[in-house]
Design an enzyme around this catalytic site. Sequence first.
Site, mmCIF file in Angstrom:
data_model
loop_
_atom_site.group_PDB
_atom_site.id
_atom_site.type_symbol
_atom_site.label_atom_id
_atom_site.label_comp_id
_atom_site.label_asym_id
_atom_site.label_seq_id
_atom_site.Cartn_x
_atom_site.Cartn_y
_atom_site.Cartn_z
ATOM 1 N N THR A 167 0.862 -1.190 0.000
ATOM 2 C CA THR A 167 0.000 0.000 0.000
ATOM 3 C C THR A 167 0.896 1.236 0.000
ATOM 4 O OG1 THR A 167 -1.687 -1.160 1.277
ATOM 5 C CG2 THR A 167 -1.831 1.251 1.203
ATOM 6 N N LYS A 242 -7.215 2.050 -2.883
ATOM 7 C CA LYS A 242 -6.801 1.427 -1.618
ATOM 8 C C LYS A 242 -6.763 2.474 -0.493
ATOM 9 C CE LYS A 242 -4.985 -1.318 1.412
ATOM 10 N NZ LYS A 242 -5.903 -2.168 2.166
ATOM 11 N N LYS A 310 -0.010 5.314 8.473
ATOM 12 C CA LYS A 310 0.639 5.617 7.181
ATOM 13 C C LYS A 310 -0.417 5.814 6.092
ATOM 14 C CE LYS A 310 1.685 2.064 4.891
ATOM 15 N NZ LYS A 310 1.052 1.143 3.935
HETATM 16 N N1 LIG Z 1 -1.438 -6.385 7.620
HETATM 17 C C1 LIG Z 1 -2.528 -6.095 6.939
HETATM 18 O O1 LIG Z 1 -3.661 -6.372 7.388
HETATM 19 C C2 LIG Z 1 -2.456 -5.438 5.612
HETATM 20 C C3 LIG Z 1 -1.347 -4.725 5.185
HETATM 21 N N2 LIG Z 1 -1.365 -4.129 3.955
HETATM 22 C C4 LIG Z 1 -0.211 -3.390 3.476
HETATM 23 O O2 LIG Z 1 0.722 -4.360 3.018
HETATM 24 C C5 LIG Z 1 2.044 -3.926 3.261
HETATM 25 C C6 LIG Z 1 2.747 -4.947 4.149
HETATM 26 O O3 LIG Z 1 2.009 -5.064 5.323
HETATM 27 P P1 LIG Z 1 2.353 -6.151 6.434
HETATM 28 O O4 LIG Z 1 2.750 -7.426 5.826
HETATM 29 O O5 LIG Z 1 1.227 -6.124 7.397
HETATM 30 O O6 LIG Z 1 3.606 -5.451 7.098
HETATM 31 P P2 LIG Z 1 4.804 -6.032 7.954
HETATM 32 O O7 LIG Z 1 5.263 -4.874 8.758
HETATM 33 O O8 LIG Z 1 4.432 -7.287 8.627
HETATM 34 O O9 LIG Z 1 5.889 -6.382 6.837
HETATM 35 C C7 LIG Z 1 6.572 -5.383 6.158
HETATM 36 C C8 LIG Z 1 7.545 -5.996 5.171
HETATM 37 O O10 LIG Z 1 8.308 -4.915 4.597
HETATM 38 C C9 LIG Z 1 9.688 -5.183 4.849
HETATM 39 N N3 LIG Z 1 10.415 -3.931 5.043
HETATM 40 C C10 LIG Z 1 10.083 -2.893 5.839
HETATM 41 N N4 LIG Z 1 10.979 -1.901 5.728
HETATM 42 C C11 LIG Z 1 11.919 -2.345 4.869
HETATM 43 C C12 LIG Z 1 13.095 -1.775 4.329
HETATM 44 N N5 LIG Z 1 13.494 -0.532 4.658
HETATM 45 N N6 LIG Z 1 13.817 -2.491 3.441
HETATM 46 C C13 LIG Z 1 13.413 -3.741 3.101
HETATM 47 N N7 LIG Z 1 12.296 -4.337 3.538
HETATM 48 C C14 LIG Z 1 11.559 -3.632 4.422
HETATM 49 C C15 LIG Z 1 9.736 -6.036 6.089
HETATM 50 O O11 LIG Z 1 10.979 -6.707 6.168
HETATM 51 P P3 LIG Z 1 11.509 -7.256 7.583
HETATM 52 O O12 LIG Z 1 10.833 -8.560 7.795
HETATM 53 O O13 LIG Z 1 12.983 -7.376 7.383
HETATM 54 O O14 LIG Z 1 11.152 -6.241 8.618
HETATM 55 C C16 LIG Z 1 8.552 -6.951 5.806
HETATM 56 O O15 LIG Z 1 8.896 -7.937 4.879
HETATM 57 C C17 LIG Z 1 1.919 -2.529 3.881
HETATM 58 O O16 LIG Z 1 2.025 -1.590 2.852
HETATM 59 C C18 LIG Z 1 0.515 -2.538 4.479
HETATM 60 O O17 LIG Z 1 -0.015 -1.247 4.579
HETATM 61 C C19 LIG Z 1 -2.422 -4.247 3.111
HETATM 62 C C20 LIG Z 1 -3.525 -4.942 3.471
HETATM 63 C C21 LIG Z 1 -3.658 -5.546 4.768
HETATM 64 O O1 LIG Z 2 -4.620 -2.383 4.579
HETATM 65 C C1 LIG Z 2 -5.180 -3.124 5.391
HETATM 66 C C2 LIG Z 2 -6.542 -3.525 5.204
HETATM 67 C C3 LIG Z 2 -7.062 -4.420 6.273
HETATM 68 C C4 LIG Z 2 -8.406 -4.948 5.882
HETATM 69 O O2 LIG Z 2 -8.872 -4.711 4.754
HETATM 70 O O3 LIG Z 2 -8.998 -5.644 6.719
#
Ligand SMILES: NC(=O)C1=CN([C@@H]2O[C@H](COP(=O)(O)OP(=O)(O)OC[C@H]3O[C@@H](n4cnc5c(N)ncnc54)[C@H](OP(=O)(O)O)[C@@H]3O)[C@@H](O)[C@H]2O)C=CC1
Ligand SMILES: O=CCCC(=O)O
Length: 360
Positions: A167, A242, A310
């Site tokens: 996102t 989104k 964010k």
């Molecule tokens: N969780 C949710 O319910 C949802 C999340 N999203 C979106 O999806 C995306 C991921 O979310 P989510 O999986 O929850 O987040 P997490 O915080 O669990 O994971 C983030 C990922 O990004 C990596 N990362 C962060 N900073 C860096 C960096 N500087 N360099 C390299 N890798 C980096 C992390 O690596 P590392 O493991 O090394 O920290 C990890 O793989 C976000 O944009 C979020 O807004 C969208 C829908 C639903």
């Molecule tokens: O970006 C996160 C969305 C979470 C949700 O749709 O439940």
Amino acid sequence: MGRFLSLSKPSTKLPLYACSSMAVALTSTFSPRPFFQFPRFKRNPSSLLNSIAPFSVSSQLSNATAEGGSFSGRVGFLGLGIMGTPMALNLIKAGCDVTVWNRTKSKCDQLINQGAKYQASPADVASSCDVTFAMLADPQSAVDIACGVNGAVKGMGPGKGYVDVSTVDGATSKSISESIKETGALFLEAPVSGSKKPAEDGQLIFLTAGDASLYETVAPLLNIMGKSKFYLGEVGNGAAMKLVVNMIMGSMMASFSEGLLLSEKVGLDPNVLVEVVSQGAISAPMFSLKGPSMVQGKYPTAFPLKHQQKDLRLALGLAESVSQPIPMAAAANELYKAAKSHGFSDQDFSAVVEALKANL
Ligand SMILES: NC(=O)C1=CN([C@@H]2O[C@H](COP(=O)(O)OP(=O)(O)OC[C@H]3O[C@@H](n4cnc5c(N)ncnc54)[C@H](OP(=O)(O)O)[C@@H]3O)[C@@H](O)[C@H]2O)C=CC1
Ligand SMILES: O=CCCC(=O)O
């Protein structure tokens, strides 16, 4: 045929191919852009093929085919956090040839044990795969991993595709798209609605925009990871959709939090409030799912609060770009900022209720 060729071109009069009744209303009334949703036919691949076939934009990917509703190419996956891990796992379980990379290497182990290959950098993943997905935390990390030293761009080229499911804001997505496309590769933005559990269950909703032929090529992969997908035209439209959805969600959760605390303060049982809300016009799965644990002061992380803040920040930027007032979202954003400053960044976004408690 003509109507389908206009798939990747913004138009005010595009017919809807297949969609929900809500989407019909939006398309005919408000939407200035193409607004498509393909139905999901997980258990009937021939139906899937039929649904995609009219969009006969020829795929430019050299080693990948989507014939018969399957994808025979090599799939890369960058970013194995809360979302990336179950999404990549579902691809592996479905029999895809998956190669992973994550900044913290130990998070690759579970996937390697399930059959994934590993490469040491995003560039190495991109060069060894036909299509590479990226699921990263925020705009900065999405740009770094795509365009930085040893970024995916270094391994991209003609015949390949990059699908960013993080996102981010539209400007970030466009900048990544330009860098990818300069190599001759294709780009699709595809942020997802749905959280940890829908990711585990293959029930995500993809909000895609960009190269229509890449959309068509990766459709079988999106079908494995999700329950539906929208193709929204130009890069930036998926990101915008989104952010609007998550802006609404963030405000809803903030408002729900106020209700829970107010009900308790006036002597009501907030658990009963959760039940009452679930039966009326404002019922939402989110309230029923998270309400009971919020009442107990527990916030097991599905969607980290820092990511919700964010998204509100990015939605405020989006609104600013078109001079649209969004005072509710602005107020909600302040609440999430307060929750962050009190140490709730990595807890679920439902912890925003803590920012309203008097002793903070
Ligand atoms: N969780 C949710 O319910 C949802 C999340 N999203 C979106 O999806 C995306 C991921 O979310 P989510 O999986 O929850 O987040 P997490 O915080 O669990 O994971 C983030 C990922 O990004 C990596 N990362 C962060 N900073 C860096 C960096 N500087 N360099 C390299 N890798 C980096 C992390 O690596 P590392 O493991 O090394 O920290 C990890 O793989 C976000 O944009 C979020 O807004 C969208 C829908 C639903
Ligand atoms: O970006 C996160 C969305 C979470 C949700 O749709 O439940």
